[in-house]
Design an enzyme around this catalytic site. Structure first.
Site, PDB file in Angstrom:
ATOM      1  N   GLN A 108      90.516   8.019  71.237  1.00 59.00           N
ATOM      2  CA  GLN A 108      90.317   8.874  70.118  1.00 59.00           C
ATOM      3  C   GLN A 108      91.076  10.305  70.318  1.00 59.00           C
ATOM      4  O   GLN A 108      90.742  11.131  70.881  1.00 59.00           O
ATOM      5  CB  GLN A 108      88.749   9.263  69.642  1.00 59.00           C
ATOM      6  CG  GLN A 108      88.553   9.787  68.470  1.00 59.00           C
ATOM      7  CD  GLN A 108      87.164  10.138  68.232  1.00 59.00           C
ATOM      8  OE1 GLN A 108      86.898  10.962  68.739  1.00 59.00           O
ATOM      9  NE2 GLN A 108      86.734   9.742  67.102  1.00 59.00           N
ATOM     10  N   TYR A 194      85.979  17.776  61.722  1.00 56.84           N
ATOM     11  CA  TYR A 194      87.327  18.423  62.415  1.00 56.84           C
ATOM     12  C   TYR A 194      88.585  18.225  61.467  1.00 56.84           C
ATOM     13  O   TYR A 194      88.349  18.294  60.286  1.00 56.84           O
ATOM     14  CB  TYR A 194      87.469  17.411  63.482  1.00 56.84           C
ATOM     15  CG  TYR A 194      85.912  17.581  64.391  1.00 56.84           C
ATOM     16  CD1 TYR A 194      85.819  18.681  65.181  1.00 56.84           C
ATOM     17  CD2 TYR A 194      85.531  16.369  64.893  1.00 56.84           C
ATOM     18  CE1 TYR A 194      84.735  18.747  65.795  1.00 56.84           C
ATOM     19  CE2 TYR A 194      84.273  16.438  65.447  1.00 56.84           C
ATOM     20  CZ  TYR A 194      84.129  17.621  66.265  1.00 56.84           C
ATOM     21  OH  TYR A 194      82.823  17.697  66.753  1.00 56.84           O
ATOM     22  N   ARG A 242      88.927   7.069  62.074  1.00 57.70           N
ATOM     23  CA  ARG A 242      87.373   7.336  61.973  1.00 57.70           C
ATOM     24  C   ARG A 242      87.193   8.140  60.704  1.00 57.70           C
ATOM     25  O   ARG A 242      87.599   9.429  60.826  1.00 57.70           O
ATOM     26  CB  ARG A 242      86.705   7.894  63.202  1.00 57.70           C
ATOM     27  CG  ARG A 242      85.124   7.836  63.007  1.00 57.70           C
ATOM     28  CD  ARG A 242      84.343   8.114  64.353  1.00 57.70           C
ATOM     29  NE  ARG A 242      82.965   7.276  64.594  1.00 57.70           N
ATOM     30  CZ  ARG A 242      82.188   7.577  65.020  1.00 57.70           C
ATOM     31  NH1 ARG A 242      82.062   8.692  65.678  1.00 57.70           N
ATOM     32  NH2 ARG A 242      80.977   6.691  65.085  1.00 57.70           N
ATOM     33  N   GLY A 331      76.186   3.887  69.354  1.00 51.74           N
ATOM     34  CA  GLY A 331      76.544   5.202  70.132  1.00 51.74           C
ATOM     35  C   GLY A 331      75.535   5.544  71.112  1.00 51.74           C
ATOM     36  O   GLY A 331      75.718   5.187  72.322  1.00 51.74           O
ATOM     37  N   ARG A 332      74.460   6.286  71.046  1.00 52.58           N
ATOM     38  CA  ARG A 332      73.509   6.608  71.918  1.00 52.58           C
ATOM     39  C   ARG A 332      73.091   5.762  73.044  1.00 52.58           C
ATOM     40  O   ARG A 332      72.562   5.891  74.100  1.00 52.58           O
ATOM     41  CB  ARG A 332      72.540   7.493  71.359  1.00 52.58           C
ATOM     42  CG  ARG A 332      73.161   8.963  71.364  1.00 52.58           C
ATOM     43  CD  ARG A 332      72.084   9.848  70.146  1.00 52.58           C
ATOM     44  NE  ARG A 332      72.470   9.646  68.976  1.00 52.58           N
ATOM     45  CZ  ARG A 332      71.908  10.155  67.810  1.00 52.58           C
ATOM     46  NH1 ARG A 332      70.929  11.306  67.983  1.00 52.58           N
ATOM     47  NH2 ARG A 332      72.178  10.052  66.706  1.00 52.58           N
TER      48      ARG A 332
END
Length: 377
Positions: A108, A194, A242, A331-332
């Site tokens: 990424q 971002y 993404r 994810g987590r």
């Protein structure tokens, strides 16, 4: 094999999937998650990170933690870059370990824009689409004595058009570096507030030139970076993007996200990138992303669509059957469950993660979570 086990094995989540020239053994993606374990000085990927990713190689696809493309792209302490020869060599250690374990991994590529602090940038101001500070947004830094802390993101300066072109070149070179490091492809982080997101979202971009104002202008930087990544990797199939249409994370808000992100998906489809990775808002009171919105994205973009956001096996299979998703990211759960695909397939209990070890530190909370076989032993 029992009838129930056969039925479970045929659920879409555990079926193989072709992503460009890659054959994924299942449709489970490990998405990017910042862990802040890069070696200092130099923010270099290391053997501990290689072990961490290799442990999780049973994912259909791994997307690495965000890796900054240039010194001004860094926004958090101890995060890895892909800018120096040492960083590229460090990532080669990671990709070699993942491939040896039978996995597939994309890098990424990350430029945080305004979500940084002068202490991380050798005293320089962060850069953004506009000179708008992300008020109330904290970033992770290391104090002089090495202790971690969170501080308000610094006031950014607006990029000139010449600066923007230079950053597009930085992304192109980062893609080349990623391929040299042995990655199977790259994912652009254009989500979560971002830099690319700071151009896309209307409330973060007050430019009046060709990179601001009208929607087509706000999508220009996204399109230019996506094209640069295609050039840098040498393959449209090895580029993913993404996006986070509804999140307001890190202060980025768009006045009409459905229109904006449908147009973004259409543009990415015209470029021909291999996949779009949608980050749904995943906090407790987050806005819901309607199925009709997801279906609109499918209509305008015919490549692979990945969705992430508190999915269960049941929700994942429903999304895959309904056709608006091709892959699902967890994810987590991957933090504490290196063998997550096996656990999901068997319906086994998941290890809980330790919040105190998510960012920074060493092996505890990174590589010491047990797999099912280890727990049974």
């Amino acid at each position: 094999m029992s009838v129930s086990t056969m039925s479970e094995a045929r659920t879409p989540l555990f079926e193989p999937y072709g992503l460009g020239g890659l054959e994924l053994p299942n449709r489970i993606v490990m998405p990017p998650m910042t862990r802040s374990r890069a070696s200092q000085p130099g923010d270099v990927p290391n053997a501990l990170m290689a072990e961490y990713y290799a442990q999780r190689a049973s994912a259909g696809l791994i997307v690495s933690e965000g890796t900054w493309i240039s010194p001004l792209g860094k926004g958090y302490a101890w995060t890895p870059g892909i800018h120096t020869p040492e960083q590229v060599a460090g990532w080669r250690q990671v990709t070699s370990a993942v491939h040896a374990a039978g996995g597939r991994i994309f890098a990424q590529l990350w430029h945080v824009g305004r979500l940084s602090h002068i202490s991380l940038l050798d005293g320089h101001a962060p850069v953004s689409s506009s000179a708008i500070q992300a008020q109330g947004v904290n970033v992770f830094i290391a104090e002089r004595d090495g202790t971690p802390s969170f501080v308000q993101a610094s006031q950014p300066r607006a990029l000139s058009v010449e600066d923007i072109h230079a950053i597009v070149d930085d992304f192109r070179q980062a893609a080349r570096n990623a391929m040299a490091a042995g990655f199977d492809g790259v994912e652009l982080h254009a989500a979560n507030g971002y830099l690319v997101n700071q151009f896309i979202d209307s409330e973060a971009n007050d430019r009046t030139d060709e990179y601001g104002g009208a929607l087509d202008n706000r999508l220009r930087f996204l399109g230019e970076v996506a094209q640069a990544l295609v050039e840098g990797t040498g393959s449209k199939d090895r580029v993913g993007i993404r996006l986070a249409p509804l999140t307001t994370l890190n202060g980025c808000v768009d006045a009409d996200p459905e229109t904006t992100y449908t147009a973004a998906a259409k543009r990415l489809g015209e470029i021909g990138v291999g996949y779009i990775h949608i980050a749904e808002a995943d906090w407790d009171d987050a806005p819901h992303m309607p199925t009709a919105f997801k279906q609109r994205l499918r209509e305008v973009y015919r490549g692979t669509l990945i969705y992430a956001g508190k999915y269960t096996v049941e929700r994942a299979n429903a999304a895959l059957r309904e056709g608006w998703a091709d892959l699902i990211a967890f994810g987590r759960p991957f933090v504490a469950n290196p063998d997550l695909p096996e656990r999901l397939r068997k319906g086994a209990a998941l290890n809980p993660h330790d919040r105190d070890t998510l960012f920074g530190g060493g092996a505890p909370g990174l590589t010491d979570y047990p797999a099912l076989a280890a727990k049974a032993a």
